[in-house]
Motif scaffolding. Sequence first.
Motif, PDB file in Angstrom:
ATOM      1  N   PRO A   1       9.414   3.759  -5.003  1.00 18.89           N
ATOM      2  CA  PRO A   1       9.935   2.761  -4.052  1.00 18.89           C
ATOM      3  C   PRO A   1       8.987   1.583  -3.874  1.00 18.89           C
ATOM      4  O   PRO A   1       9.430   0.435  -3.761  1.00 18.89           O
ATOM      5  CB  PRO A   1      10.056   3.542  -2.745  1.00 18.89           C
ATOM      6  N   ALA A   2       7.687   1.858  -3.900  1.00 23.86           N
ATOM      7  CA  ALA A   2       6.707   0.799  -3.708  1.00 23.86           C
ATOM      8  C   ALA A   2       6.748  -0.178  -4.878  1.00 23.86           C
ATOM      9  O   ALA A   2       6.765  -1.398  -4.693  1.00 23.86           O
ATOM     10  CB  ALA A   2       5.312   1.396  -3.552  1.00 23.86           C
ATOM     11  N   VAL A   3       6.775   0.380  -6.069  1.00 24.23           N
ATOM     12  CA  VAL A   3       6.802  -0.466  -7.267  1.00 24.23           C
ATOM     13  C   VAL A   3       8.072  -1.297  -7.280  1.00 24.23           C
ATOM     14  O   VAL A   3       8.052  -2.492  -7.603  1.00 24.23           O
ATOM     15  CB  VAL A   3       6.705   0.405  -8.540  1.00 24.23           C
ATOM     16  N   ARG A   4       9.177  -0.671  -6.908  1.00 22.42           N
ATOM     17  CA  ARG A   4      10.446  -1.392  -6.907  1.00 22.42           C
ATOM     18  C   ARG A   4      10.419  -2.538  -5.890  1.00 22.42           C
ATOM     19  O   ARG A   4      10.876  -3.638  -6.152  1.00 22.42           O
ATOM     20  CB  ARG A   4      11.605  -0.441  -6.614  1.00 22.42           C
TER      21      ARG A   4
ATOM     22  N   ALA B   1       0.857  -1.186   0.000  1.00 23.51           N
ATOM     23  CA  ALA B   1       0.000   0.000   0.000  1.00 23.51           C
ATOM     24  C   ALA B   1       0.890   1.232   0.000  1.00 23.51           C
ATOM     25  O   ALA B   1       1.772   1.358   0.841  1.00 23.51           O
ATOM     26  CB  ALA B   1      -0.900  -0.011   1.229  1.00 23.51           C
ATOM     27  N   TRP B   2       0.653   2.108  -0.944  1.00 16.27           N
ATOM     28  CA  TRP B   2       1.484   3.317  -0.986  1.00 16.27           C
ATOM     29  C   TRP B   2       0.606   4.557  -1.092  1.00 16.27           C
ATOM     30  O   TRP B   2      -0.467   4.544  -1.669  1.00 16.27           O
ATOM     31  CB  TRP B   2       2.481   3.258  -2.133  1.00 16.27           C
ATOM     32  N   MET B   3       1.109   5.650  -0.487  1.00 17.25           N
ATOM     33  CA  MET B   3       0.393   6.917  -0.554  1.00 17.25           C
ATOM     34  C   MET B   3       1.378   8.017  -0.888  1.00 17.25           C
ATOM     35  O   MET B   3       2.452   8.093  -0.319  1.00 17.25           O
ATOM     36  CB  MET B   3      -0.251   7.267   0.796  1.00 17.25           C
ATOM     37  N   GLY B   4       0.994   8.884  -1.765  1.00 16.08           N
ATOM     38  CA  GLY B   4       1.824  10.023  -2.120  1.00 16.08           C
ATOM     39  C   GLY B   4       2.756   9.683  -3.268  1.00 16.08           C
ATOM     40  O   GLY B   4       3.292   8.574  -3.344  1.00 16.08           O
TER      41      GLY B   4
END
Length: 438
Positions: free
Chosen positions: A345-348, A336-339
């Motif tokens: 970084p989340a995708v990586r 889960a990512w926000m912003g």
Amino acid sequence: MSKKNELIQSVKGTRDLLPGETPLWQRVEEEARRVFEAYNFREIRTPILEQTALFARSVGSDTDIVTKEMYTFEDRDSESLTLRPEATASVVRAYIEHGLYNEGGVHKLYYFGPMFRRERPQKGRYRQFYQIGAEVLGSDHPTIDTEVLEMLVLLLERLGLKEFKLLLNSVGCPKCRPEYLKKLRHALDAVKTKLCTDCQRRAQTNPLRVLDCKVEADQPVIEKLPYILDHLCSECRQHFECVTGELDERGVAYEIVPRLVRGLDYYTRTTFEITSGLLGAQNAMLGGGRYDGLSEMLGGPPAPGFGFAIGQDRLVLTVEESAALKMKAPLAVYVAWMGEAAREPAVRLACQLRREGISTEISFQQMKLKKSLGIANKLQARHTIIIGEEEVASGHYQLKDMETGEQRAVDAVQLVAAIKEKLGETFQSGRAPSSQAK
RNA sequence: GUGAGCGUAGCUCAGCUGGUAGAGCGCCAGACUGUGGAUCUGGACGUCGCGGGUUCGAACCCCGUCGCUCACCCCA
């Protein structure tokens, strides 16, 4: 011609297996592979399309399958082709065509795949149905029959089935069967009028089937008819006694059913069926037997064979009904990512997890954390990794255990290792434990 | 190929003797600017399988048709 906008649906008797049920199918296939390979069987894949003559000659040109159930059509060069109604003929064809018999010894082969028969669909019967089968080619030794039966029972046990019965019979060979049939016909002539109309018809068309009649009132008459088991030649008798004797030795339970009849012409000697009470009217979950003359019928060298076909649709049904397997398809990680700063970084991280074989889902668009957790929950994710602006800044991501609700900050660099550790050995793949290789 | 039963929301189904549709579950949103599973509130979604007939009026009755299901036959 169909109207425009009319809904196009799957062809009658065919069906889609949706993701909710494919895990069960995979489970059955994996277990079959494992058991077969433990008995030194190897996989063979043959075409779904064959020359029509293959089935006419093997299955029998007068059988129901060939006369009214095959999907047969003319190819553009007017060759007659047929969607295979069963696979034994194809396997034997391949065995002959590639001269496998030249390698000596016996060949143990197994296959999975769709078969086609144009019948009226009902419970456990489809026009495209799936079989899991195996064949042993190159020997008529009774131990082969026994070993294969033992293997089948093991497979069913491994799948958690309890409610099944192995029914056994011998249908003799070209030496003893004709004489028996003569006797049976003769006996039928005498009592025909006492039987149901169906049986009176069968007495003409297929006298063996009379023995299989389920009509209550016919039973007393049928019991007095001669059974082939009492009219086997000495070789067939000996073979049958060997098979049953060895089954006893191996502790495989069976029931001799002298009235058990198979519908394909190529069967000789041992025939069998395993039935399940959980199936409805089509209670035969699998069937098979010996076919010692088939290779010659197809223009090959003498190559006795023994094999079976499991109705996978029916097997899956009984596995479902016996509720032995609860399939879950848990997801290991939801990211889960926000912003905007957290996106990359989340995708990586997701990519990294997936490369490790850890099943991972990540949203492709930004959303509120609450929403993300809702999705993670619905996907039954074991963990959620939360990455927002704060996490990016500190280099520590939030790792939340969805079961307990516990959450802690973990250094981004050590995150993959931390997750692996939490998932433990059984869940290295991130999926249920059934995918373990043999 | 034959027979029977059934087709109403994404799913499971209700809808009395004909007065142009409802529930539960699910889905979406909110109550709660970065914390799910519970609760509450609100919302979207129906050619009532299709076509014809009877009727002032049909989801309901009649006929036909298609589809699904189960059974026969036969088989896995």
